[in-house]
Design a protein around this motif. Structure first.
Motif, short mmCIF file in Angstrom:
data_model
loop_
_atom_site.label_atom_id
_atom_site.label_comp_id
_atom_site.label_asym_id
_atom_site.label_seq_id
_atom_site.Cartn_x
_atom_site.Cartn_y
_atom_site.Cartn_z
N UNK A 250 2.53 -4.21 -9.76
CA UNK A 250 1.69 -4.06 -9.97
C UNK A 250 0.61 -4.55 -9.20
N UNK A 251 -0.28 -3.49 -8.11
CA UNK A 251 -1.12 -3.87 -7.66
C UNK A 251 -2.04 -3.89 -7.88
N UNK A 252 -3.21 -4.06 -8.45
CA UNK A 252 -4.51 -3.96 -9.31
C UNK A 252 -5.97 -4.29 -8.30
N UNK A 253 -7.06 -3.87 -8.40
CA UNK A 253 -8.25 -4.35 -7.90
C UNK A 253 -9.39 -3.57 -8.52
N UNK A 254 -9.87 -4.94 -8.92
CA UNK A 254 -11.15 -5.13 -10.71
C UNK A 254 -12.47 -5.17 -9.36
N UNK A 255 -13.07 -4.00 -9.31
CA UNK A 255 -14.31 -4.81 -8.42
C UNK A 255 -15.86 -5.12 -9.31
N UNK A 256 -16.00 -5.98 -9.71
CA UNK A 256 -16.98 -6.12 -10.16
C UNK A 256 -18.31 -6.23 -9.35
N UNK A 257 -19.38 -5.59 -9.66
CA UNK A 257 -20.50 -5.28 -7.91
C UNK A 257 -19.67 -5.68 -7.00
N UNK A 258 -20.30 -5.82 -5.94
CA UNK A 258 -19.36 -7.12 -5.12
C UNK A 258 -18.40 -8.58 -4.62
N UNK A 259 -17.78 -8.55 -6.30
CA UNK A 259 -17.09 -8.80 -5.86
C UNK A 259 -15.12 -8.29 -6.38
N UNK A 260 -14.32 -8.70 -5.63
CA UNK A 260 -13.24 -7.86 -6.02
C UNK A 260 -12.06 -9.11 -7.02
N UNK A 261 -11.84 -8.57 -7.82
CA UNK A 261 -10.68 -9.70 -8.40
C UNK A 261 -8.99 -8.93 -7.93
N UNK A 262 -7.97 -9.14 -7.16
CA UNK A 262 -6.76 -8.71 -7.11
C UNK A 262 -5.90 -9.01 -8.11
N UNK A 263 -5.04 -8.43 -9.17
CA UNK A 263 -4.15 -8.79 -9.90
C UNK A 263 -2.97 -7.99 -9.47
N UNK A 264 -1.95 -8.74 -8.70
CA UNK A 264 -0.98 -8.39 -7.75
C UNK A 264 0.76 -8.62 -8.55
N UNK A 265 1.87 -8.41 -9.14
CA UNK A 265 2.92 -8.40 -9.66
C UNK A 265 3.88 -8.01 -8.52
N UNK A 266 4.34 -8.33 -8.13
CA UNK A 266 6.33 -8.06 -6.94
C UNK A 266 5.04 -7.78 -5.35
N UNK A 267 6.37 -7.06 -4.88
CA UNK A 267 5.64 -7.44 -3.37
C UNK A 267 5.24 -6.00 -2.17
N UNK A 268 3.78 -4.72 -3.88
CA UNK A 268 3.16 -3.92 -3.24
C UNK A 268 2.16 -4.78 -2.90
N UNK A 269 0.62 -4.49 -2.23
CA UNK A 269 0.03 -5.70 -1.20
C UNK A 269 -1.50 -4.23 -1.49
#
Length: 423
Positions: A250-269
Motif C-alpha cells: 500500500x502506498x497512500x498519499x493523504x493531502x491536507x491543504x498543502x501538506x502531504x502525508x505519505x503512508x507506505x507498506x512494501x515496495x511500491x513508491x
C-alpha cells in the motif's frame, strides 16, 4: 516469472505451533520503522512570523506615548516640546516630523507616521501570506497493465477532494485529498479490500473538531486506519475455508491543504517531481521508503519475532516485510504498520508519481519522471471529447509510461498514477 511470493512446501519453521492463521497478534503501532527521516520529513509549516507580538508591543508603545503627552498642559508642551520630542524620537530625528502636501496640506507627527507605515507593512505581509497559503489543486490520472500475469492484482483509488466526507475542523483544514496504489500478491482480494475500505476507515477516523496538533493527529489517524483495515481483512480471510492467503502493498498519499502525508507498506513508491532553481532541472524526490526483508531493521524485527529471511524473502517465500493481509506471516514479523512521511508542497512542485514495483523494475525514478515530463511537453497530444489539453497530456503520460514498462520487459502488473499539482 517474478512474484511477491513463491509457494514451496513450508518446512518446520513455518508450521510452528497452532495454525499460522489462528490467534494472529495485533499489529503494533509503535513499530513505525527506523529508516531515519527522509528529505522532507517533519518540515516546519510555512509562517509569516510572529506578527501578534509585534502588534501588541507597538500598540503598547503608542498607548504609553499618548499617556506621556497628556500629562502636560499646552503651556508645558510649548516650554518642554524639545524634551518631549526627544523622548519620542528614538525612531527618528530629534525634532517634530512634518509631512506636507501642497494639494491638501496636512502634517503627521513621528508617532502618527510610524503607525501609518506599520499598518501599511502589515497589509503587505497579510497579502503575501494569503498568496503563499493558497491551496494547490490536485488531480489524479492512472493507467494499469496486466503485463504477463494471468490476472490484474493491482488496485488504486483517486479521490481528488474528500473534504466534505472528512468534515475536518474548518478553521484548520481547507482541503483533503487521497490517492493510493495497492499491489496485490497471492490473489486480488487483499488489494481490492484495501482499495474499498482503507479510505473509508480513514474518513471515519479523520480528526473532527479542535485539535492541538494537526500533524500528530493525522499521523495517529493513519496508523489507526492501517491497523484497523488489516485486522478487518485478516478477520474475513481467516473465516474462509480454506483461509485466504492474499496480501497487498500500500502506498497512500493523504493531502491536507498543502501538506502531504505519505503512508507506505512494501515496495511500491511515491515520487515527487520538483523543479530545482539552482540547477534549472526537475528532480525526482523519493517520498516513501521501501520495505523488504533484506533491510537490516526489517530483518531484525522478523528474526526477533521468530521468523527468518532466506533468499531475500520471509521464510524464503514472501518478498515484502510489511503488508496488508499475509496472515500466515504476521507472527513471523511481517507488520501492517506503515512508514509515514510528511512533505510540504511548494510552487516548484510539478506532479506526484505513485506506482507499483512493476514500473520500477524497469524504470528508475529519474527515468520515469523525465519520461512523464517529455509527454507533458509534447504538443502533438490532442485533447478529445472537449477535455482540456492538460488532462489529455497527463492521461497520455500515464498510458505511455505503463506501455513502455511492459515493452521493456516488466513481467509484473504495472500501475502508474500521476497526480497533477495545480498552481
Amino acid at each position: 516469472m517474478l512474484s511477491k511470493r513463491v509457494f514451496p512446501v513450508l518446512g518446520k519453521e513455518a508450521q510452528r505451533g497452532p495454525l499460522l492463521f489462528d490467534d494472529l497478534p495485533p499489529a503494533s503501532s509503535t513499530d513505525s520503522g527506523s529508516g531515519g527521516p527522509l528529505l522532507f520529513d517533519d518540515l516546519p509549516p510555512a509562517s509569516s512570523g510572529d506578527s501578534g507580538s509585534l502588534d501588541t508591543s507597538i500598540s503598547q508603545m503608542v498607548k504609553n506615548e499618548g499617556k506621556g503627552a497628556k500629562r502636560k498642559t499646552s503651556e508645558e508642551e510649548k516650554n518642554g516640546s524639545e524634551e518631549l520630542v526627544e523622548k519620542k524620537s528614538s525612531w527618528g530625528r530629534n525634532e517634530k516630523y512634518q509631512l506636507k502636501r501642497e494639494s491638501c496640506g496636512f502634517s503627521l507627527t513621528a508617532q502618527d507616521h510610524f503607525v501609518f507605515c506599520h499598518k501599511r507593512s502589515r497589509m503587505k505581509l497579510e497579502d503575501t501570506h494569503r498568496a503563499s497559503s493558497a491551496i494547490f489543486a490536485l488531480k489524479g490520472y492512472v493507467a494499469e497493465r496486466k503485463g504477463e500475469r494471468e490476472e490484474m492484482q493491482d488496485a488504486h483509488v483517486i479521490l481528488n477532494d474528500i473534504t466534505e466526507e472528512c468534515k475536518p475542523p474548518s478553521s484548520l483544514i481547507t482541503r483533503v485529498s487521497y490517492f493510493a496504489v495497492f499491489d496485490g500478491h497471492g490473489g486480488i482480494r487483499a488489494s481490492k479490500f484495501a482499495a474499498q475500505n482503507l479510505h473509508q476507515n480513514l474518513i471515519r477516523k479523520f480528526p473532527k473538531g479542535d485539535v492541538i496538533s494537526v500533524e500528530k493527529t493525522v499521523k495517529r489517524c493513519l496508523l489507526d486506519t492501517f491497523k484497523h483495515t488489516d485486522e478487518e481483512f485478516l478477520k474475513q480471510a481467516s473465516s474462509q475455508k480454506p483461509a485466504w492467503k492474499d496480501g497487498s502493498t500500500a502506498t497512500c498519499v493523504l493531502a491536507v491543504d498543502n501538506i502531504l502525508y505519505i503512508a507506505n507498506l512494501g515496495d511500491s513508491r511515491a515520487i515527487l517531481c520538483r523543479y530545482n532553481e539552482e540547477s534549472q532541472k526537475h528532480a525526482a524526490l523519493s517520498l516513501s521508503k521501501e520495505h523488504n526483508p533484506t533491510q537490516y531493521e526489517e530483518r531484525m524485527r522478523i528474526q526477533k519475532a521468530g521468523g527468518n529471511v532466506r533468499d531475500g524473502r520471509v521464510l524464503g517465500v514472501l518478498e515484502v516485510s510489511r503488508s496488508i493481509g499475509d496472515g500466515q506471516y504476521k507472527r513471523c514479523g511481517v507488520t501492517s504498520v506503515p512508514d509515514i512521511r510528511r512533505c510540504q508542497l511548494t510552487p516548484n512542485d510539478r506532479f506526484i508519481l505513485l506506482a507499483c514495483d512493476g514500473l520500477f523494475k524497469v524504470f528508475t525514478p529519474e527515468e520515469a519522471v523525465n519520461f512523464i515530463l517529455s509527454c507533458l511537453e509534447d504538443e502533438k497530444i490532442q485533447s478529445r471529447e472537449g477535455k482540456p489539453a492538460v488532462d489529455a497530456r497527463y492521461e497520455a503520460a500515464c498510458n505511455r509510461l505503463a506501455n513502455k514498462a511492459v515493452q521493456r520487459g516488466s513481467a509484473d502488473n504495472v500501475t502508474v498514477m500521476v497526480v497533477r499539482i495545480g498552481h
